[in-house]
Each structure stands twice: as structure tokens, then as C-alpha cells.
Design a protein around this motif. Structure first.
Motif, PDB file in Angstrom:
ATOM      1  N   LYS A  54       0.836  -1.209   0.000  1.00  0.00           N
ATOM      2  CA  LYS A  54       0.000   0.000   0.000  1.00  0.00           C
ATOM      3  C   LYS A  54       0.866   1.252   0.000  1.00  0.00           C
ATOM      4  O   LYS A  54       0.596   2.209  -0.718  1.00  0.00           O
ATOM      5  CB  LYS A  54      -0.923   0.020   1.220  1.00  0.00           C
ATOM      6  N   LYS A  55       1.915   1.249   0.812  1.00  0.00           N
ATOM      7  CA  LYS A  55       2.805   2.403   0.881  1.00  0.00           C
ATOM      8  C   LYS A  55       3.529   2.591  -0.448  1.00  0.00           C
ATOM      9  O   LYS A  55       3.675   3.711  -0.931  1.00  0.00           O
ATOM     10  CB  LYS A  55       3.820   2.250   2.012  1.00  0.00           C
ATOM     11  N   LEU A  56       3.961   1.497  -1.044  1.00  0.00           N
ATOM     12  CA  LEU A  56       4.653   1.560  -2.331  1.00  0.00           C
ATOM     13  C   LEU A  56       3.731   2.155  -3.392  1.00  0.00           C
ATOM     14  O   LEU A  56       4.131   3.045  -4.148  1.00  0.00           O
ATOM     15  CB  LEU A  56       5.112   0.160  -2.745  1.00  0.00           C
ATOM     16  N   VAL A  57       2.493   1.703  -3.425  1.00  0.00           N
ATOM     17  CA  VAL A  57       1.534   2.211  -4.403  1.00  0.00           C
ATOM     18  C   VAL A  57       1.239   3.684  -4.134  1.00  0.00           C
ATOM     19  O   VAL A  57       1.188   4.498  -5.055  1.00  0.00           O
ATOM     20  CB  VAL A  57       0.241   1.369  -4.380  1.00  0.00           C
ATOM     21  N   LYS A  58       1.068   4.028  -2.869  1.00  0.00           N
ATOM     22  CA  LYS A  58       0.775   5.420  -2.503  1.00  0.00           C
ATOM     23  C   LYS A  58       1.908   6.349  -2.937  1.00  0.00           C
ATOM     24  O   LYS A  58       1.666   7.466  -3.395  1.00  0.00           O
ATOM     25  CB  LYS A  58       0.579   5.520  -0.989  1.00  0.00           C
ATOM     26  N   ASP A  59       3.151   5.902  -2.809  1.00  0.00           N
ATOM     27  CA  ASP A  59       4.310   6.724  -3.147  1.00  0.00           C
ATOM     28  C   ASP A  59       4.788   6.525  -4.582  1.00  0.00           C
ATOM     29  O   ASP A  59       5.824   7.059  -4.962  1.00  0.00           O
ATOM     30  CB  ASP A  59       5.471   6.411  -2.190  1.00  0.00           C
ATOM     31  N   TYR A  61       3.980   7.719  -7.360  1.00  0.00           N
ATOM     32  CA  TYR A  61       4.121   8.903  -8.213  1.00  0.00           C
ATOM     33  C   TYR A  61       5.543   9.478  -8.148  1.00  0.00           C
ATOM     34  O   TYR A  61       5.948  10.247  -9.009  1.00  0.00           O
ATOM     35  CB  TYR A  61       3.098   9.979  -7.831  1.00  0.00           C
ATOM     36  N   LEU A  62       6.318   9.076  -7.141  1.00  0.00           N
ATOM     37  CA  LEU A  62       7.690   9.561  -6.994  1.00  0.00           C
ATOM     38  C   LEU A  62       8.669   8.820  -7.898  1.00  0.00           C
ATOM     39  O   LEU A  62       9.772   9.294  -8.135  1.00  0.00           O
ATOM     40  CB  LEU A  62       8.162   9.391  -5.544  1.00  0.00           C
ATOM     41  N   PRO A  64      10.244   6.974 -11.361  1.00  0.00           N
ATOM     42  CA  PRO A  64      10.229   7.113 -12.829  1.00  0.00           C
ATOM     43  C   PRO A  64       9.373   6.004 -13.454  1.00  0.00           C
ATOM     44  O   PRO A  64       9.150   4.953 -12.840  1.00  0.00           O
ATOM     45  CB  PRO A  64      11.692   6.932 -13.234  1.00  0.00           C
ATOM     46  N   HIS A  65       8.916   6.242 -14.673  1.00  0.00           N
ATOM     47  CA  HIS A  65       8.008   5.312 -15.347  1.00  0.00           C
ATOM     48  C   HIS A  65       8.593   3.894 -15.438  1.00  0.00           C
ATOM     49  O   HIS A  65       7.888   2.907 -15.201  1.00  0.00           O
ATOM     50  CB  HIS A  65       7.680   5.838 -16.748  1.00  0.00           C
ATOM     51  N   GLN A  66       9.888   3.769 -15.744  1.00  0.00           N
ATOM     52  CA  GLN A  66      10.507   2.446 -15.892  1.00  0.00           C
ATOM     53  C   GLN A  66      10.485   1.686 -14.569  1.00  0.00           C
ATOM     54  O   GLN A  66      10.293   0.466 -14.551  1.00  0.00           O
ATOM     55  CB  GLN A  66      11.955   2.571 -16.387  1.00  0.00           C
ATOM     56  N   VAL A  67      10.679   2.388 -13.476  1.00  0.00           N
ATOM     57  CA  VAL A  67      10.659   1.737 -12.166  1.00  0.00           C
ATOM     58  C   VAL A  67       9.242   1.266 -11.849  1.00  0.00           C
ATOM     59  O   VAL A  67       9.040   0.153 -11.355  1.00  0.00           O
ATOM     60  CB  VAL A  67      11.197   2.685 -11.068  1.00  0.00           C
ATOM     61  N   LYS A  68       8.247   2.088 -12.153  1.00  0.00           N
ATOM     62  CA  LYS A  68       6.853   1.694 -11.931  1.00  0.00           C
ATOM     63  C   LYS A  68       6.520   0.433 -12.716  1.00  0.00           C
ATOM     64  O   LYS A  68       5.858  -0.475 -12.210  1.00  0.00           O
ATOM     65  CB  LYS A  68       5.902   2.817 -12.338  1.00  0.00           C
ATOM     66  N   ASP A  69       6.973   0.388 -13.982  1.00  0.00           N
ATOM     67  CA  ASP A  69       6.714  -0.797 -14.810  1.00  0.00           C
ATOM     68  C   ASP A  69       7.350  -2.040 -14.208  1.00  0.00           C
ATOM     69  O   ASP A  69       6.733  -3.113 -14.170  1.00  0.00           O
ATOM     70  CB  ASP A  69       7.245  -0.590 -16.231  1.00  0.00           C
ATOM     71  N   ALA A  70       8.578  -1.916 -13.734  1.00  0.00           N
ATOM     72  CA  ALA A  70       9.268  -3.057 -13.137  1.00  0.00           C
ATOM     73  C   ALA A  70       8.563  -3.519 -11.863  1.00  0.00           C
ATOM     74  O   ALA A  70       8.392  -4.719 -11.630  1.00  0.00           O
ATOM     75  CB  ALA A  70      10.719  -2.704 -12.836  1.00  0.00           C
TER      76      ALA A  70
END
Length: 87
Positions: A54-59, A61-62, A64-70
Motif C-alpha cells: 500500500k505504501k509503495l503504491v501510494k508513493d 508517483y515519486l 520514474p516510469h521504468q521503475v513503476k513498470d518493473a
């Protein structure tokens, strides 16, 4: 510092470096104890993982796009989606 040294009845001189090392050691021991506790209680581990996600998802937006995809691909694989592809 001498008064502190006397009141603690230490054999060796207390320096800020030694105090910092001791604090770091104690913090590491606390982390180990917490990890051992989580591994010994499945419900507590599950709760900890859910809160961490939950904390990871909440944060997210901080990140980069490539990190979110991974992260998304990893969470999908861990949730049972064998492809790990982002839809």
C-alpha cells in the motif's frame, strides 16, 4: 562527558564514534528481531506485506516510469500472473 562516563561506570572512554557504532548495532539487532518476528507469525507477515505494498503504491508517483513498470511486473508475478506483462 566525564560525568556521563562516571555515571555509566564504563571500563573504556565513551566517544561519539563508539556511541554511534553502538546505536547502529542496536538498530540492526532491532531490525533482525522484527524480521524474525514477522517470519514466525504468518498473519503478521501477511499484514506487513500488505501495508508495504500500500505504501509503495501510494508513493509510486515519486518513481520514474521504468521503475513503476518493473514494480508492476514484479507484483503481477508475485500475485500469480506468470506472464508478468503489463496490460
Amino acid at each position: 562527558m566525564a560525568a556521563l562516563h562516571e555515571s555509566l561506570q564504563l571500563d573504556n572512554e565513551l566517544t561519539s564514534e563508539k556511541a554511534a557504532e553502538r546505536i547502529e548495532y542496536l538498530n540492526n539487532e532491532l531490525k533482525k528481531a522484527e524480521i524474525n518476528y514477522l517470519h514466525s507469525d504468518a498473519d503478521e507477515l501477511r499484514s506487513h506485506v500488505k501495508e508495504s505494498v500500500k505504501k509503495l503504491v501510494k508513493d509510486s508517483y515519486l518513481f520514474p516510469h521504468q521503475v513503476k513498470d518493473a514494480i508492476t511486473a514484479y507484483l503481477k508475478v508475485m500475485a500469480g500472473d506468470k506472464s508478468g506483462r503489463i496490460v
